[in-house]
Motif scaffolding. Sequence first.
Motif, PDB file in Angstrom:
ATOM      1  N   LEU A  16     -14.183 -30.780  18.443  1.00 31.04           N
ATOM      2  CA  LEU A  16     -14.134 -30.369  19.817  1.00 31.04           C
ATOM      3  C   LEU A  16     -15.573 -30.431  20.337  1.00 31.04           C
ATOM      4  N   ARG A  17     -16.304 -29.909  19.489  1.00 30.24           N
ATOM      5  CA  ARG A  17     -18.040 -30.104  19.567  1.00 30.24           C
ATOM      6  C   ARG A  17     -18.497 -31.527  19.696  1.00 30.24           C
ATOM      7  N   ASP A  18     -17.911 -32.370  18.858  1.00 31.12           N
ATOM      8  CA  ASP A  18     -18.275 -33.881  18.621  1.00 31.12           C
ATOM      9  C   ASP A  18     -17.574 -34.567  19.850  1.00 31.12           C
ATOM     10  N   ASP A  19     -16.407 -34.057  20.344  1.00 33.51           N
ATOM     11  CA  ASP A  19     -15.647 -34.904  21.462  1.00 33.51           C
ATOM     12  C   ASP A  19     -16.409 -34.800  22.851  1.00 33.51           C
ATOM     13  N   ARG A  20     -17.007 -33.532  22.713  1.00 31.41           N
ATOM     14  CA  ARG A  20     -17.758 -33.135  24.137  1.00 31.41           C
ATOM     15  C   ARG A  20     -19.275 -33.655  24.022  1.00 31.41           C
ATOM     16  N   GLY A  21     -19.692 -34.015  23.070  1.00 26.32           N
ATOM     17  CA  GLY A  21     -20.884 -34.638  22.881  1.00 26.32           C
ATOM     18  C   GLY A  21     -22.040 -33.622  22.821  1.00 26.32           C
ATOM     19  N   TYR A  22     -21.657 -32.449  22.226  1.00 31.94           N
ATOM     20  CA  TYR A  22     -22.487 -31.424  22.200  1.00 31.94           C
ATOM     21  C   TYR A  22     -23.367 -31.303  20.732  1.00 31.94           C
ATOM     22  N   THR A  23     -24.383 -31.055  20.850  1.00 33.74           N
ATOM     23  CA  THR A  23     -25.330 -30.768  19.562  1.00 33.74           C
ATOM     24  C   THR A  23     -24.663 -29.428  19.316  1.00 33.74           C
ATOM     25  N   ARG A  24     -25.027 -29.040  17.704  1.00 27.95           N
ATOM     26  CA  ARG A  24     -24.756 -27.666  17.415  1.00 27.95           C
ATOM     27  C   ARG A  24     -25.602 -26.682  18.136  1.00 27.95           C
ATOM     28  N   GLU A  25     -26.702 -27.102  18.559  1.00 26.41           N
ATOM     29  CA  GLU A  25     -27.636 -25.867  19.205  1.00 26.41           C
ATOM     30  C   GLU A  25     -27.000 -26.089  20.394  1.00 26.41           C
ATOM     31  N   GLN A  26     -26.442 -26.798  21.194  1.00 24.90           N
ATOM     32  CA  GLN A  26     -26.043 -26.837  22.654  1.00 24.90           C
ATOM     33  C   GLN A  26     -25.002 -25.703  22.663  1.00 24.90           C
ATOM     34  N   LEU A  27     -23.768 -26.210  21.887  1.00 22.74           N
ATOM     35  CA  LEU A  27     -22.709 -25.271  21.718  1.00 22.74           C
ATOM     36  C   LEU A  27     -22.850 -24.178  21.547  1.00 22.74           C
ATOM     37  N   ALA A  28     -23.787 -23.629  20.393  1.00 23.02           N
ATOM     38  CA  ALA A  28     -24.012 -22.369  20.029  1.00 23.02           C
ATOM     39  C   ALA A  28     -24.933 -21.589  21.081  1.00 23.02           C
ATOM     40  N   GLU A  29     -25.554 -22.306  21.939  1.00 21.95           N
ATOM     41  CA  GLU A  29     -26.214 -21.585  23.011  1.00 21.95           C
ATOM     42  C   GLU A  29     -25.228 -21.300  24.031  1.00 21.95           C
ATOM     43  N   LEU A  30     -24.530 -22.093  24.467  1.00 14.09           N
ATOM     44  CA  LEU A  30     -23.211 -21.940  25.443  1.00 14.09           C
ATOM     45  C   LEU A  30     -22.439 -20.757  24.936  1.00 14.09           C
ATOM     46  N   ALA A  31     -22.147 -20.744  23.667  1.00 13.36           N
ATOM     47  CA  ALA A  31     -21.132 -19.675  22.942  1.00 13.36           C
ATOM     48  C   ALA A  31     -21.700 -18.295  22.680  1.00 13.36           C
ATOM     49  N   ILE A  33     -24.175 -17.792  20.283  1.00 10.85           N
ATOM     50  CA  ILE A  33     -24.228 -17.316  18.794  1.00 10.85           C
ATOM     51  C   ILE A  33     -25.392 -18.251  18.515  1.00 10.85           C
ATOM     52  N   SER A  34     -25.997 -18.114  17.211  1.00 11.07           N
ATOM     53  CA  SER A  34     -27.008 -19.161  16.631  1.00 11.07           C
ATOM     54  C   SER A  34     -26.471 -20.331  16.157  1.00 11.07           C
ATOM     55  N   ALA A  35     -27.143 -21.289  16.240  1.00 14.01           N
ATOM     56  CA  ALA A  35     -26.947 -22.768  15.661  1.00 14.01           C
ATOM     57  C   ALA A  35     -26.368 -22.441  14.115  1.00 14.01           C
ATOM     58  N   LYS A  36     -27.456 -21.599  13.415  1.00  9.70           N
ATOM     59  CA  LYS A  36     -26.995 -21.499  11.950  1.00  9.70           C
ATOM     60  C   LYS A  36     -25.567 -21.051  12.016  1.00  9.70           C
ATOM     61  N   PHE A  37     -25.272 -19.849  12.784  1.00  6.72           N
ATOM     62  CA  PHE A  37     -23.891 -19.281  12.511  1.00  6.72           C
ATOM     63  C   PHE A  37     -22.800 -20.338  12.901  1.00  6.72           C
ATOM     64  N   LEU A  56     -16.526 -19.405  22.162  1.00  8.50           N
ATOM     65  CA  LEU A  56     -16.253 -20.844  21.703  1.00  8.50           C
ATOM     66  C   LEU A  56     -15.363 -21.521  22.431  1.00  8.50           C
ATOM     67  N   ALA A  57     -14.314 -20.888  22.648  1.00  9.76           N
ATOM     68  CA  ALA A  57     -13.236 -21.526  23.658  1.00  9.76           C
ATOM     69  C   ALA A  57     -13.698 -21.725  25.122  1.00  9.76           C
ATOM     70  N   ASP A  58     -14.245 -20.816  25.627  1.00  5.88           N
ATOM     71  CA  ASP A  58     -14.864 -21.054  27.029  1.00  5.88           C
ATOM     72  C   ASP A  58     -15.928 -21.952  26.865  1.00  5.88           C
ATOM     73  N   ALA A  59     -16.712 -22.204  25.994  1.00  6.01           N
ATOM     74  CA  ALA A  59     -17.771 -23.125  26.147  1.00  6.01           C
ATOM     75  C   ALA A  59     -17.337 -24.496  25.950  1.00  6.01           C
ATOM     76  N   LEU A  60     -16.228 -24.721  25.219  1.00  5.59           N
ATOM     77  CA  LEU A  60     -15.376 -25.757  24.825  1.00  5.59           C
ATOM     78  C   LEU A  60     -14.348 -26.161  25.952  1.00  5.59           C
ATOM     79  N   GLU A  61     -14.293 -25.251  26.724  1.00  8.51           N
ATOM     80  CA  GLU A  61     -12.968 -25.366  27.921  1.00  8.51           C
ATOM     81  C   GLU A  61     -11.765 -25.747  27.409  1.00  8.51           C
TER      82      GLU A  61
END
Length: 107
Positions: A16-31, A33-37, A56-61
Amino acid sequence: MTYTEDTDVHRRIRKLRDDRGYTREQLAELAGISAKFLYEIEVKHKGFSARTLKNLADALEVSTDFILTGAEREYSVVASIERIEPRTLEKVDQLIRIAHELCRQTL
């Protein structure tokens, strides 16, 4: 606390992250949580709480059901509206009122 352990869940989050074009850092910030987590979740080194699942569900819509099972529930207008940010709800309400009025006029 509820934790997820299913491998498919972890893969689904990454896809889902890849499909939406988010970097790990972008999704982590939206959710919130830390990028490491997030990395540890995606490679199944860590489980996560129900709160993190919801974030995560909210961030990934998508629904939490989709992350857990890969299948969406039936479409729910209420669930869709619940995902809208409070600051935009007034505009959504106006649009719904306009749509309702248009439907009444065509009947």
